[in-house]
Design a protein around this motif. Sequence first.
Motif, PDB file in Angstrom:
ATOM      1  N   SER A  49       0.791  -1.248  -0.076  1.00  0.00           N
ATOM      2  CA  SER A  49       0.102   0.083   0.263  1.00  0.00           C
ATOM      3  C   SER A  49       0.924   1.212  -0.174  1.00  0.00           C
ATOM      4  CB  SER A  49      -1.047  -0.034   1.273  1.00  0.00           C
ATOM      5  OG  SER A  49      -2.016  -1.100   1.360  1.00  0.00           O
ATOM      6  N   THR A  93       0.987   4.277  -2.857  1.00  0.00           N
ATOM      7  CA  THR A  93       0.676   5.653  -2.377  1.00  0.00           C
ATOM      8  C   THR A  93       1.906   6.502  -3.089  1.00  0.00           C
ATOM      9  OG1 THR A  93      -0.398   4.947  -0.376  1.00  0.00           O
ATOM     10  CG2 THR A  93       0.281   7.295  -0.635  1.00  0.00           C
ATOM     11  N   SER A 127      -5.890   9.970  -4.138  1.00  0.00           N
ATOM     12  CA  SER A 127      -5.152   9.349  -3.081  1.00  0.00           C
ATOM     13  C   SER A 127      -5.532   9.216  -1.735  1.00  0.00           C
ATOM     14  CB  SER A 127      -3.549   9.984  -3.257  1.00  0.00           C
ATOM     15  OG  SER A 127      -2.976   9.635  -4.498  1.00  0.00           O
ATOM     16  N   LEU A 128      -6.054  10.271  -1.556  1.00  0.00           N
ATOM     17  CA  LEU A 128      -6.679  10.532   0.019  1.00  0.00           C
ATOM     18  C   LEU A 128      -7.608   9.442   0.493  1.00  0.00           C
ATOM     19  CD1 LEU A 128      -6.933  14.391   0.525  1.00  0.00           C
ATOM     20  CD2 LEU A 128      -5.116  12.797   1.246  1.00  0.00           C
ATOM     21  N   GLN A 158      -6.124   5.389  -1.132  1.00  0.00           N
ATOM     22  CA  GLN A 158      -5.140   4.807  -0.093  1.00  0.00           C
ATOM     23  C   GLN A 158      -5.379   5.280   1.142  1.00  0.00           C
ATOM     24  OE1 GLN A 158      -3.906   6.357  -3.324  1.00  0.00           O
ATOM     25  NE2 GLN A 158      -4.344   4.235  -3.659  1.00  0.00           N
ATOM     26  N   GLY A 159      -5.864   6.468   1.754  1.00  0.00           N
ATOM     27  CA  GLY A 159      -5.926   6.898   2.955  1.00  0.00           C
ATOM     28  C   GLY A 159      -7.116   6.121   3.410  1.00  0.00           C
ATOM     29  N   LEU A 178      -4.638   3.568   5.329  1.00  0.00           N
ATOM     30  CA  LEU A 178      -3.250   4.256   5.582  1.00  0.00           C
ATOM     31  C   LEU A 178      -3.568   5.559   6.509  1.00  0.00           C
ATOM     32  CD1 LEU A 178      -1.130   3.973   2.463  1.00  0.00           C
ATOM     33  CD2 LEU A 178      -0.955   2.407   4.519  1.00  0.00           C
ATOM     34  N   VAL A 195      -1.128   9.974   3.847  1.00  0.00           N
ATOM     35  CA  VAL A 195      -1.062  10.199   2.693  1.00  0.00           C
ATOM     36  C   VAL A 195      -1.121  11.538   2.078  1.00  0.00           C
ATOM     37  CG1 VAL A 195      -2.589   9.878   0.423  1.00  0.00           C
ATOM     38  CG2 VAL A 195      -2.706   8.321   2.201  1.00  0.00           C
ATOM     39  N   GLU A 196      -1.506  12.467   3.011  1.00  0.00           N
ATOM     40  CA  GLU A 196      -1.291  14.121   2.940  1.00  0.00           C
ATOM     41  C   GLU A 196       0.166  14.295   3.115  1.00  0.00           C
ATOM     42  OE1 GLU A 196      -3.908  15.593   5.779  1.00  0.00           O
ATOM     43  OE2 GLU A 196      -5.721  16.031   4.315  1.00  0.00           O
ATOM     44  N   ASN A 200       1.969  13.568   0.005  1.00  0.00           N
ATOM     45  CA  ASN A 200       1.613  14.003  -1.485  1.00  0.00           C
ATOM     46  C   ASN A 200       1.766  15.707  -1.351  1.00  0.00           C
ATOM     47  OD1 ASN A 200       0.155  12.833  -3.569  1.00  0.00           O
ATOM     48  ND2 ASN A 200      -0.342  11.705  -1.439  1.00  0.00           N
TER      49      ASN A 200
END
Length: 211
Positions: free
Chosen positions: A63, A67, A101-102, A105-106, A111, A116-117, A120
């Motif tokens: 994961s 990401t 992605s948030l 993956q978040g 995650l 994730v923030e 990125n």
Amino acid sequence: MRGLFITMEGPDGSGKTTQMKKTAEYFIDQGYEVLLTREPGGTLIGEKIREIILDKKHVEMDSITETLLYAASRAQHVAEVIRPAIEEGKIVICDRFVDSSLVYQGFGRNLGLELVEEINKAAVQGIMPDITFLFKLSPHIGIQRKLCQGNGDRLEQEKLDFHDRVFEGYMALEKRYPQRIKGIDASGSIEEIHGEIVQYIEVLLKHRGSI
């Protein structure tokens, strides 16, 4: 004048592609120069990363690896395409951006938003959408539509509980960023959805002094 950055988000099969094209036509009719792009992808490097991420053979992908790959594609996309286009005054309409992605993956990969923030932050280089349209459609309906079109990519073939978490993530982001993220009922007709999008855009442009 600085251009406009618009993103389209939502479950797979929610009609984003159709509305991207209609939104582009709207801006072109108004005399704007429009750039349509997508994530992951949008650049030669990004498209190669996209192939790796979505390849069904890569079931062992961790994961965090996933990401980081999305963020790498995004970093190149922002540097090579999005930032220059905005600085040139173009209207950039992107199929997915950091919100994906948030939630994927978040929420989907569990995650968490903070990690994730953080991953990125460097990738987006301070560039965030002026407005994001979130197409709200049951993930069960959206995934069924995509799978009917073919076998589906690596993420589309995930179990429904994964897609349910992604959808919950979108709902959470809509509440967290109500000024930027505008929820759209994706079960409406193409013209109804387009009309709602245009209303939001006209308000945004008036605030910017462009209409």
